[in-house]
Design a protein around this motif. Structure first.
Motif, PDB file in Angstrom:
ATOM      1  N   GLN A 190       0.826  -1.201   0.000  1.00 21.36           N
ATOM      2  CA  GLN A 190       0.000   0.000   0.000  1.00 21.36           C
ATOM      3  C   GLN A 190       0.869   1.263   0.000  1.00 21.36           C
ATOM      4  O   GLN A 190       0.594   2.225  -0.720  1.00 21.36           O
ATOM      5  CB  GLN A 190      -0.913   0.006   1.239  1.00 21.36           C
ATOM      6  CG  GLN A 190      -2.024  -1.044   1.216  1.00 21.36           C
ATOM      7  CD  GLN A 190      -3.047  -0.753   0.127  1.00 21.36           C
ATOM      8  OE1 GLN A 190      -3.097  -1.460  -0.892  1.00 21.36           O
ATOM      9  NE2 GLN A 190      -3.839   0.279   0.308  1.00 21.36           N
TER      10      GLN A 190
ATOM     11  N   ARG B 224       4.009   1.425  -1.070  1.00 23.66           N
ATOM     12  CA  ARG B 224       4.712   1.490  -2.352  1.00 23.66           C
ATOM     13  C   ARG B 224       3.804   2.088  -3.423  1.00 23.66           C
ATOM     14  O   ARG B 224       4.224   2.940  -4.222  1.00 23.66           O
ATOM     15  CB  ARG B 224       5.159   0.082  -2.751  1.00 23.66           C
ATOM     16  CG  ARG B 224       6.017   0.052  -4.021  1.00 23.66           C
ATOM     17  CD  ARG B 224       6.286  -1.369  -4.479  1.00 23.66           C
ATOM     18  NE  ARG B 224       6.918  -2.169  -3.446  1.00 23.66           N
ATOM     19  CZ  ARG B 224       6.375  -3.245  -2.889  1.00 23.66           C
ATOM     20  NH1 ARG B 224       5.164  -3.658  -3.282  1.00 23.66           N
ATOM     21  NH2 ARG B 224       7.012  -3.924  -1.972  1.00 23.66           N
ATOM     22  N   LEU B 225       2.540   1.667  -3.443  1.00 21.38           N
ATOM     23  CA  LEU B 225       1.587   2.193  -4.413  1.00 21.38           C
ATOM     24  C   LEU B 225       1.391   3.691  -4.234  1.00 21.38           C
ATOM     25  O   LEU B 225       1.338   4.452  -5.221  1.00 21.38           O
ATOM     26  CB  LEU B 225       0.254   1.447  -4.265  1.00 21.38           C
ATOM     27  CG  LEU B 225      -0.879   1.868  -5.216  1.00 21.38           C
ATOM     28  CD1 LEU B 225      -0.467   1.617  -6.675  1.00 21.38           C
ATOM     29  CD2 LEU B 225      -2.163   1.118  -4.884  1.00 21.38           C
ATOM     30  N   LEU B 226       1.302   4.110  -2.987  1.00 18.62           N
ATOM     31  CA  LEU B 226       1.112   5.541  -2.695  1.00 18.62           C
ATOM     32  C   LEU B 226       2.275   6.370  -3.213  1.00 18.62           C
ATOM     33  O   LEU B 226       2.080   7.412  -3.867  1.00 18.62           O
ATOM     34  CB  LEU B 226       0.949   5.731  -1.171  1.00 18.62           C
ATOM     35  CG  LEU B 226       0.858   7.183  -0.667  1.00 18.62           C
ATOM     36  CD1 LEU B 226      -0.427   7.836  -1.165  1.00 18.62           C
ATOM     37  CD2 LEU B 226       0.918   7.223   0.851  1.00 18.62           C
TER      38      LEU B 226
ATOM     39  N   MET C 156       4.505   5.537  -5.512  1.00 18.61           N
ATOM     40  CA  MET C 156       4.604   5.456  -6.967  1.00 18.61           C
ATOM     41  C   MET C 156       3.603   6.404  -7.630  1.00 18.61           C
ATOM     42  O   MET C 156       3.882   6.973  -8.693  1.00 18.61           O
ATOM     43  CB  MET C 156       4.366   4.009  -7.432  1.00 18.61           C
ATOM     44  CG  MET C 156       5.517   3.063  -7.077  1.00 18.61           C
ATOM     45  SD  MET C 156       5.234   1.345  -7.577  1.00 18.61           S
ATOM     46  CE  MET C 156       5.242   1.514  -9.366  1.00 18.61           C
ATOM     47  N   GLN C 157       2.445   6.599  -6.989  1.00 24.96           N
ATOM     48  CA  GLN C 157       1.463   7.548  -7.515  1.00 24.96           C
ATOM     49  C   GLN C 157       1.976   8.990  -7.460  1.00 24.96           C
ATOM     50  O   GLN C 157       1.502   9.855  -8.185  1.00 24.96           O
ATOM     51  CB  GLN C 157       0.150   7.426  -6.735  1.00 24.96           C
ATOM     52  CG  GLN C 157      -0.613   6.140  -7.016  1.00 24.96           C
ATOM     53  CD  GLN C 157      -1.848   6.000  -6.136  1.00 24.96           C
ATOM     54  OE1 GLN C 157      -2.018   6.739  -5.164  1.00 24.96           O
ATOM     55  NE2 GLN C 157      -2.716   5.045  -6.484  1.00 24.96           N
ATOM     56  N   HIS C 158       2.944   9.235  -6.572  1.00 21.51           N
ATOM     57  CA  HIS C 158       3.527  10.575  -6.439  1.00 21.51           C
ATOM     58  C   HIS C 158       4.855  10.705  -7.175  1.00 21.51           C
ATOM     59  O   HIS C 158       5.625  11.630  -6.918  1.00 21.51           O
ATOM     60  CB  HIS C 158       3.719  10.926  -4.954  1.00 21.51           C
ATOM     61  CG  HIS C 158       2.430  11.244  -4.251  1.00 21.51           C
ATOM     62  ND1 HIS C 158       1.558  10.262  -3.812  1.00 21.51           N
ATOM     63  CD2 HIS C 158       1.847  12.433  -3.919  1.00 21.51           C
ATOM     64  CE1 HIS C 158       0.507  10.820  -3.235  1.00 21.51           C
ATOM     65  NE2 HIS C 158       0.647  12.134  -3.294  1.00 21.51           N
TER      66      HIS C 158
ATOM     67  N   ALA D   6      10.178   3.708  -4.237  1.00 20.86           N
ATOM     68  CA  ALA D   6       8.909   3.614  -3.506  1.00 20.86           C
ATOM     69  C   ALA D   6       8.959   2.504  -2.459  1.00 20.86           C
ATOM     70  O   ALA D   6       8.389   2.629  -1.363  1.00 20.86           O
ATOM     71  CB  ALA D   6       7.762   3.371  -4.475  1.00 20.86           C
TER      72      ALA D   6
ATOM     73  N   SER E  97       8.434   3.210   1.444  1.00 19.15           N
ATOM     74  CA  SER E  97       7.377   2.511   2.166  1.00 19.15           C
ATOM     75  C   SER E  97       7.935   1.844   3.427  1.00 19.15           C
ATOM     76  O   SER E  97       7.324   1.887   4.501  1.00 19.15           O
ATOM     77  CB  SER E  97       6.729   1.462   1.255  1.00 19.15           C
ATOM     78  OG  SER E  97       5.707   0.777   1.938  1.00 19.15           O
TER      79      SER E  97
END
Length: 523
Positions: free
Chosen positions: A451, A453-455, A457-459, A466, A470
């Motif tokens: 979760q 890492r996804l956050l 990567m979105q930024h 990422a 994380s």
């Protein structure tokens, strides 16, 4: 003396109270008002913050040396002469502290300030106890306690405001008008009681030397212990050995010498002995919490130092407002022991309340517990002083107040050292324990990592960056939760210290509504 105190006009007694309390409050506030100014002092005088902490340590060491011998000095030089001398010395050294161009000079003047101001607390307390008739002692101690208990709480707030709006030098300059006012009032209204006579008193040079070295070593050890990693440091170990040897030697000498600097024989009075122990606990918890709560606000809740200082002040305000009530109830013949037990219960409930706080706690949560603690402290300080000093003969009150103030200050130093060390050590313990549950083989940890890492990567972060970010986020959370648990542990321990002290009140004698001249026989 009781008749003289009763015959003195009421207005004159309260002017005397204002004279001695103003000087004592000025001295007590200087123990905390400089704390928030240390970074500014360091920057202004081209020093590090660690070097600037000697501005605090030097003052506390000098204070600790003078406190226990104030009673002897009062008899040797005369109370009024000593009061005038120490107020002049404190006021002038405050001026020189403000003018100091270098850090070594500032530390030197702080030593002079501590030496001259160390006697103001016990001197002012003894004057108040002697000047007011027995039935008005509760009101007198309430008035005195309003300043003594509120000053260290409000000191950081006042110091931060002055430093932000003017300069750190004005933290010292504000003592000048207070000192001048105190000098005028003391010279006009304070007089020596007839039993203060120098006679053939001699200075115990060996005893004074042992006391100075022992108290100085103890105070430096307590102040620098956590910074030097306690007994892992040879410096702290040497200080501890010197303090124990010198203070034990001092006690043995004082029990044998004909004219002791400190009258340890006062411990034959049961209420005094128990009261000194409870006073030490009070200093321990009060000053420990003065350090602990602002740290909690700043490190975990993210508040600024100014905001933390502002939200620490309700405790002092609640104490000041409830002190007159405690004095009034004592004047109405309420049992001081039950009031004291109630104070311990209320204050301990406040600390147990602090231990329920979390990272989402707001100002209202803290405000309620602070007010509870302030109310409890009001019902601690006044009855404790009255019961402790009840059995002491008039001529021994200066010696008794010296020991009382000394043990409160030692308790304060121990409390500050304890909370800073305990928070650091318990934080390490909880971090180690929580880290054991964070494993890449743990499904919850894997989910949190993905979760995070996804956050990131979105930024805009790539997969590798990422992943590291994380992992760092999870580690930061573990550290934060470990710190929270360590603060909860310490709040809980302080609450239990107050609660477990309550039964000791039963060993104290009930104050007798008799004349101020009478005293209870030692048992």
């Amino acid at each position: 003396m009781a008749n003289l105190a009763a015959a003195r006009p009421s207005l004159q007694r309260w002017l005397i109270a204002l004279a001695v309390m103003s000087s004592a409050v000025m001295e007590v506030m200087d123990t905390t008002v400089v704390n928030v100014s240390l970074p500014h002092i360091a920057g202004s005088l081209s020093a590090t913050v660690d070097e600037a902490t000697w501005v605090l340590t030097s003052y506390l060491v000098a204070n600790a040396i003078v406190l226990p011998i104030t009673g002897w000095l009062s008899n040797y030089f005369g109370r009024k002469r000593l009061l005038l001398t120490v107020v002049v010395g404190f006021t002038l050294s405050s001026l020189m502290c403000g003018l100091a161009p270098t850090l070594p000079l500032l530390i030197f003047f702080r030593i002079l300030q501590g030496l001259s101001g160390g006697g103001l607390q016990p001197l002012s307390q003894s004057v108040m106890l002697e000047e007011f008739p027995h039935e008005e002692r509760g009101k007198a101690m309430a008035f005195w306690g309003m300043g003594i208990m509120a000053a260290p709480v409000l000191g950081p707030t006042l110091g931060g405001w002055i430093t932000d709006n003017y300069s750190w030098r004005w933290v010292f300059y504000i003592n000048l008008p207070i000192g001048i006012l105190s000098l005028v009032l003391i010279s006009t209204f304070v007089f020596d009681p007839p039993y203060i006579k120098r006679g053939n008193m001699r200075i115990d040079g060996w005893g004074l030397g042992m006391l100075a070295v022992g108290m100085g070593a103890l105070q430096i050890m307590l102040d620098k212990g956590q910074e030097e990693d306690w007994f892992a440091s040879h410096f702290i170990t040497i200080l501890a050995v010197v303090a124990v040897v010198m203070l034990v030697a001092f006690v043995i000498r004082e029990l044998r010498v004909a004219q002791p600097l400190v009258r340890l024989s006062l411990f034959k009075y049961r209420s005094f002995a128990v009261g000194i122990g409870l006073c030490t606990v009070l200093g321990f918890v009060l000053y420990g919490s003065l350090v602990l709560l602002p740290l909690f606000m700043q490190e975990l809740l993210g508040w600024s130092p100014a905001t933390a200082g502002l939200y620490t002040s309700p405790r002092g305000i609640a104490t000041a407002l409830c002190m007159p009530l405690a004095g009034y109830l004592l004047g109405r013949k309420w049992d001081a022991r039950w009031m004291l037990a109630s104070g311990f219960a209320i204050a301990s409930a406040a600390f147990f309340g602090y231990s329920t706080m979390n990272l989402n706690s707001g100002t209202w949560n803290i405000l309620i517990h602070q007010i509870n603690q302030g109310v409890g402290q009001a019902f601690l300080f006044v009855p404790l002083t009255i019961i402790t000093m009840e059995a002491i003969p008039k001529e021994d009150i200066p010696y008794a107040t010296s020991l009382y103030s000394l043990m409160r200050n030692i308790g304060a130093s121990m409390g500050i050292s304890f909370v800073t060390t305990c928070v650091a050590r318990r934080s390490q313990f909880h971090q180690s324990r929580l880290s054991g549950d964070v494993s890449l083989y743990n499904l919850q940890t894997q989910h949190a990592l993905s979760q995070g890492r996804l956050l990131f990567m979105q930024h805009g972060s790539d997969f590798v960056a990422a992943s590291h970010q994380s992992l760092a986020l999870i580690y930061g959370t573990v550290q934060q939760q470990a710190a929270l648990l360590s603060f909860i542990d310490v709040f809980y321990l302080l609450g239990w210290m107050f609660l477990l002290s309550t039964p000791l009140v039963l060993f104290m004698r009930k104050p007798k509504p008799t004349s101020a001249n009478s005293h209870v026989e030692a048992d």
